[in-house]
Write a protein that holds these residues in place. Structure first.
Motif, PDB file in Angstrom:
ATOM      1  N   HIS A   1    -107.508 -25.790  81.564  1.00  0.00           N
ATOM      2  CA  HIS A   1    -107.897 -24.377  81.488  1.00  0.00           C
ATOM      3  C   HIS A   1    -106.692 -23.462  81.662  1.00  0.00           C
ATOM      4  CE1 HIS A   1    -111.988 -26.049  82.275  1.00  0.00           C
ATOM      5  NE2 HIS A   1    -112.318 -25.077  81.434  1.00  0.00           N
TER       6      HIS A   1
ATOM      7  N   HIS B   1    -111.078 -15.505  78.456  1.00  0.00           N
ATOM      8  CA  HIS B   1    -112.323 -16.084  78.960  1.00  0.00           C
ATOM      9  C   HIS B   1    -112.157 -17.081  80.111  1.00  0.00           C
ATOM     10  CE1 HIS B   1    -111.421 -19.735  76.714  1.00  0.00           C
ATOM     11  NE2 HIS B   1    -112.433 -20.312  77.350  1.00  0.00           N
ATOM     12  N   ASP B   2    -110.935 -17.610  80.315  1.00  0.00           N
ATOM     13  CA  ASP B   2    -110.733 -18.536  81.445  1.00  0.00           C
ATOM     14  C   ASP B   2    -109.627 -18.048  82.381  1.00  0.00           C
ATOM     15  OD1 ASP B   2    -112.693 -20.462  81.200  1.00  0.00           O
ATOM     16  OD2 ASP B   2    -111.579 -21.626  79.706  1.00  0.00           O
TER      17      ASP B   2
ATOM     18  N   HIS C   1    -105.153 -23.272  76.161  1.00  0.00           N
ATOM     19  CA  HIS C   1    -106.579 -23.386  75.833  1.00  0.00           C
ATOM     20  C   HIS C   1    -107.114 -22.019  75.373  1.00  0.00           C
ATOM     21  CE1 HIS C   1    -110.888 -24.001  76.163  1.00  0.00           C
ATOM     22  NE2 HIS C   1    -110.975 -23.126  77.171  1.00  0.00           N
TER      23      HIS C   1
HETATM   24 ZN   LIG Z   1    -112.615 -22.309  77.902  1.00  0.00          ZN
END
Ligand SMILES: [Zn+2]
Ligand SMILES: Nc1nc2c(ncn2[C@@H]2O[C@H](COP(=O)(O)O)[C@@H](O)[C@H]2O)c(=O)[nH]1
Length: 888
Positions: free
Chosen positions: A629, A669-670, A633
């Motif tokens: 993550h 998003h992460d 990614h």
């Molecule tokens: Zn992700």
């Protein structure tokens, strides 16, 4: 305009204030008197009243309603009918709104008229108008007796006060018209609610009535507490006195002592021709003053319930025969009225005190809410209020020493001396004063029990040697523990010497208890406030440090900004088969810039190039160096989104705001992912789960982190958006990031599948669009499974590395058995787990996408290819396993 009478009445009913106004401006005295007569009131005194009869019988009758309602001054609840009888039926309230309105208006009117002061300084009309104004302040209050009482207490309503005729006038009346005299002296006391003034009036009137040289009035106090005592309110007022004597110290006669005590106890009348000869007569004062008492008439005063409330004593009427039977009768009659008046005044006095106390306690509560920043301020405020309400010489608060092994039990002391004691503040004697009661304070601290010393001179726990210091004489002490919210004792509060010289009673105890509780709460609040302020300051410093390290140096921004962008084709970012590992860090930055430009986002949303560069670099910096993550990614997810937007139909249904939100969401998003999943946050009770709860814990954090970056200096990608677009994009961004929680995807996907199965091709309603956007986010997030085998194999290794790291933490830190996919000891089962992942989550999704739009076919192809690879690996594992097991 021809208004029906009923309409006029209805309008007047609903506008009581206007009606009152009109009435006040237009009504003359004759009308007012008519109104008063019609409603069973006495007329205004200046105008002879037809219903007022000077006969004693009628007079008594007029006042008899006072016996029924407890207040002789408030004939509000009774009515006299034409025949002179009280007609209770006329007073029954109806529940209808109309009647309620009537009642309210009536009650207002009554109070207005009851504010009349015939001989007051202001004109009658002026006075009424002022009263009306005052009443209007209370228009929101329903006319309950409690509200009326509180208005009375706050002097918002002035009771009628008949001016007391002077003593010579009364004497004259007594000679010329005894009945009129009696009426006068009854009227004199009928509306007096102040105990002191009432007592003075009674004494003056009795003195005049009986031609007595001296009259005293004693009232019973302490009955409720069972410690009855007779207290002189007005003592030895000379018959000729025309002014009310000022309050000298009350004289207290112990219960049952002397003639007064005897009369109070037995209820008997004592009439003596030669008082000095009576063994019960106490002539202590006579001895001092040289006053010779001869005749004496002493009689109990009873209230409406026939309970003795006091004693009246008349001395020396200078008549040979002493006080006559006629005198006795007259006094008994008059004292009947006095008893009712005293009773009412006592009730009023008790209510006033209660009201004052409650108001003081409310003020303390107010202090507690307004002043929470400093213990010293809160405590001093509370103590000041305690001291002024309990009327005591000293009020102290001693706070317990937290290091209890120190020599002194208390490390902080607040001490308030009565401001003017013997002309100077007692503060200079503070230490000595505190030493006097130090043993008491320590004892209370130790036992947690209240100590109330009523006679300190007899108490061995008082350090009398310390009293030698000038000005200190401890008569009484009330000392209480102060506790915190956990009921632990944090100190003691004490009050010393009531100003009136009496010991602290049960009432003081109760009141001081409230103050001690407030003190504890106040201190507690301040300590909490201090803790919170400290934590906030600590957090602010931490944030400063973090934001410094999380932001990107300007050189880095400029370096990216100035670097020439490569050709989009060169980077191959528009392909579903893009290699997730093909670009280095700088290239990923440039590729991101290119995607923003290519999608038209930079232009459409007027994103400055430098802002875009700084934002991208900052986002990258805020990914942690975990196996999977990480920034790469995030970039890869964004690359897939870009490819979808370039090749698939959905682009046609998305607005610019949605495209911007989805692109930003993919990169963010992460953010700040720690390499552990939501379940781990919950199992480890991490700060994140405490902050965001257990649903989409990490995703909430990723979104908040994205907002934090957007809000920090020079990184506001949405800075040139209008407010509506800004809030819409922010909302879409949140939806998109939260959608990457797989458990939310599982809840939502059936709706998507149903939509696709139904053959729906256009998604333009709000709900469908949200579903599609969410599915698009998951499609990109897990797209590594669709990539060429070498990429998929490498990515899955990274995913599994992170899984195993979490599994290790669960085993060693949380002492729990991890799931199979996170258990390092089961790494040979990876292929099987990947097949489960594909079949459970990925395959249904990509199949449905292809069903929706054939442009997704390369993804499904890649997925199916990887599936067969994993299947083969799993088969190999199984056969190896079989060989191991069977040995064949
Ligand atoms: Zn992700
Ligand atoms: N068993 C596998 N799970 C995978 C794989 N790739 C991704 N994932 C899971 O999906 C979520 C995606 O959400 P994210 O926002 O955290 O990226 C991820 O956490 C994994 O649980 C995989 O190859 N195999």
């Amino acid at each position: 305009m021809d208004l029906a009478q009923s309409s006029v009445e209805e309008w007047l009913d609903s506008h009581p204030d206007d009606m009152q106004d009109y009435f006040l401006r237009h009504a003359d005295v004759t009308l007012v008197n008519k109104w008063l007569v019609a409603h069973g009131f006495n007329q205004l005194p200046d105008f002879p009243a037809p219903i007022r009869n000077s006969s004693l019988t009628n007079l008594r009758y007029t006042y008899s309603f006072s016996n029924e309602s407890s207040n002789p001054s408030s004939p509000v609840d009774t009515r006299c009918n034409d025949s002179g009888f009280f007609d209770s039926s006329r007073h029954q309230r109806s529940n209808s709104k109309k009647h309620l309105r009537h009642d309210y208006a009536r009650s207002k009117k009554r109070n207005i008229f009851r504010t009349y002061e015939p001989n007051g300084g202001e004109s009658t009309l002026e006075s009424r108008r002022n009263s009306l104004k005052e009443m209007r302040q209370f228009r929101s209050l329903p006319p309950t007796s409690v509200n009326l009482l509180s208005m009375l207490i706050q002097s918002k309503v002035r009771l009628p006060r008949y001016p007391s005729k002077d003593i010579d006038h009364k004497r004259e009346l007594k000679e010329t018209n005894e009945k009129e005299f009696f009426l006068e002296i009854v009227k004199d006391i009928s509306n007096e609610l102040d105990l002191k003034s009432l007592s003075a009036k009674i004494v003056a009137n009795v003195s005049c009535m009986l031609d007595a040289d001296k009259v005293s009035l004693y009232l019973i106090e302490g009955k409720a507490a069972g410690k009855q005592v007779l207290v002189s309110k007005i003592f030895d007022l000379h018959a000729g006195t025309s002014i009310f004597p000022s309050c000298t110290g009350d004289i207290r006669v112990p219960w049952g002592q002397g003639i007064i005590g005897h009369v109070a106890e037995t209820g008997e009348t004592v009439n003596l021709k030669d008082a000095m000869k009576d063994p019960r007569y106490n002539d202590e004062l006579g001895k001092i003053t040289g006053y010779q008492t001869e005749t004496l008439l002493c009689m109990p005063i009873r209230n409406a319930d026939n309970e003795i409330v006091g004693v009246a004593q008349a001395l020396n009427n200078n008549k040979e025969e002493g006080f006559t039977q006629e005198d006795e009768k007259m006094l008994a009659t008059y004292l009947t009225f006095c008893g009712i008046g005293i009773h009412n005044a006592q009730i009023f006095d008790a209510y006033s005190k209660e009201y004052d106390r409650n108001r003081a306690l409310l003020e303390v509560v107010h202090d507690l809410f307004t002043e929470q920043t400093s213990v010293d301020h809160v405590v001093l405020k509370i103590m000041q209020r305690a001291q002024s309400l309990l009327k005591c010489e000293r009020c102290s608060l001693l706070l317990k020493d937290k290091e209890s092994n120190s020599e002194n039990a208390f490390d902080k002391i607040f001490d308030l001396a009565y401001p003017m004691k013997n002309g100077h503040s007692g503060n200079s004697d503070r230490d000595s004063s505190l030493r006097v009661t130090s043993k008491i304070a320590e004892l209370v601290l130790l036992t947690g029990e209240t100590i109330n010393i009523t006679d300190a001179s007899q108490d061995p726990r008082i350090e009398h040697e310390d009293e030698t210091v000038k000005g200190i004489r401890t008569r009484s002490v009330l000392c209480k523990p102060v506790r915190n919210r956990h009921f632990q004792i944090i100190g003691v509060a004490q009050v010393i010497n009531r100003i009136d010289g009496l010991p602290f009673d049960d009432h003081d105890d109760l009141l001081f208890e409230a103050f001690a509780i407030f003190c504890g709460l106040g201190i507690n609040n301040c300590q909490l406030y201090e803790q919170v302020s400290l934590a906030a300051a600590r957090q602010a410093v931490a944030l400063e440090v973090l934001s410094y390290h999380a932001s990107v140096p300007q050189e880095e921004v400029l370096k990216l900004k100035e670097k020439k962008l490569p050709d989009i084709q060169e980077l191959k970012i528009m392909e579903f088969t893009f290699n997730d590992f093909s670009l280095d860090n700088d290239q990923m930055m440039q590729a991101s810039v290119i995607m923003f430009n290519d999608l038209g986002l930079s232009k459409k949303f007027r994103i400055e190039y430098e802002t875009l560069c700084r934002w991208l670099l900052t986002v990258r910096k805020n990914y942690r160096n975990v196996a999977y993550h990480n920034w790469r990614h995030a970039f890869n997810v964004c690359q897939v989104m870009f490819t979808i937007l370039k090749h698939c139909q959905c682009k046609n249904y998305l607005t610019d705001n949605e495209t911007l939100a989805l692109t930003v969401a993919c990169l963010c998003h992460d953010l700040d992912h720690r390499g552990t999943n939501n379940a781990f946050q919950q199992k480890s009770s991490s700060a994140l789960s405490q902050l965001y709860g257990t649903s989409a814990t990490l995703e909430h954090h990723h979104f908040n982190h994205a907002i934090m970056i957007l809000n920090s200096g020079g990184t506001n990608l949405f800075g040139n958006l209008g407010s509506e677009d800004f809030s819409e994009v922010t909302k879409l961004l949140k939806q998109a990031i939260l959608a990457t929680d797989l458990s939310l995807h599982i809840q939502l996907r059936s709706k998507f599948f149903a939509m696709v199965d139904s053959g729906q091709k256009v998604f333009d309603d709000r709900e469908s669009k949200e579903i599609v956007r969410s599915v698009m986010m998951t499609t990109c997030d897990i797209a590594a499974i669709t990539k060429p085998w070498e990429v998929q194999r490498k990515v899955s290794e990274l995913v599994i590395t992170e899984f195993f790291d979490q599994g290790d933490k669960e085993k060693h830190e949380l002492n729990i058995q991890p799931q199979a996919c996170m258990d390092r000891d089961r790494q040979d089962e990876i292929a099987k787990l990947q097949l489960a992942w594909i079949d459970g989550i990925c395959l249904p999704l990509y199949k449905s996408l292809v069903q929706l739009d054939s442009a997704f076919q390369p993804m499904l192809d890649g997925l199916l290819d990887n599936r067969s690879r994993w299947e083969r690996l799993d088969a190999e594992r199984l056969s190896k396993h079989a060989i191991l097991e069977t040995g064949v």
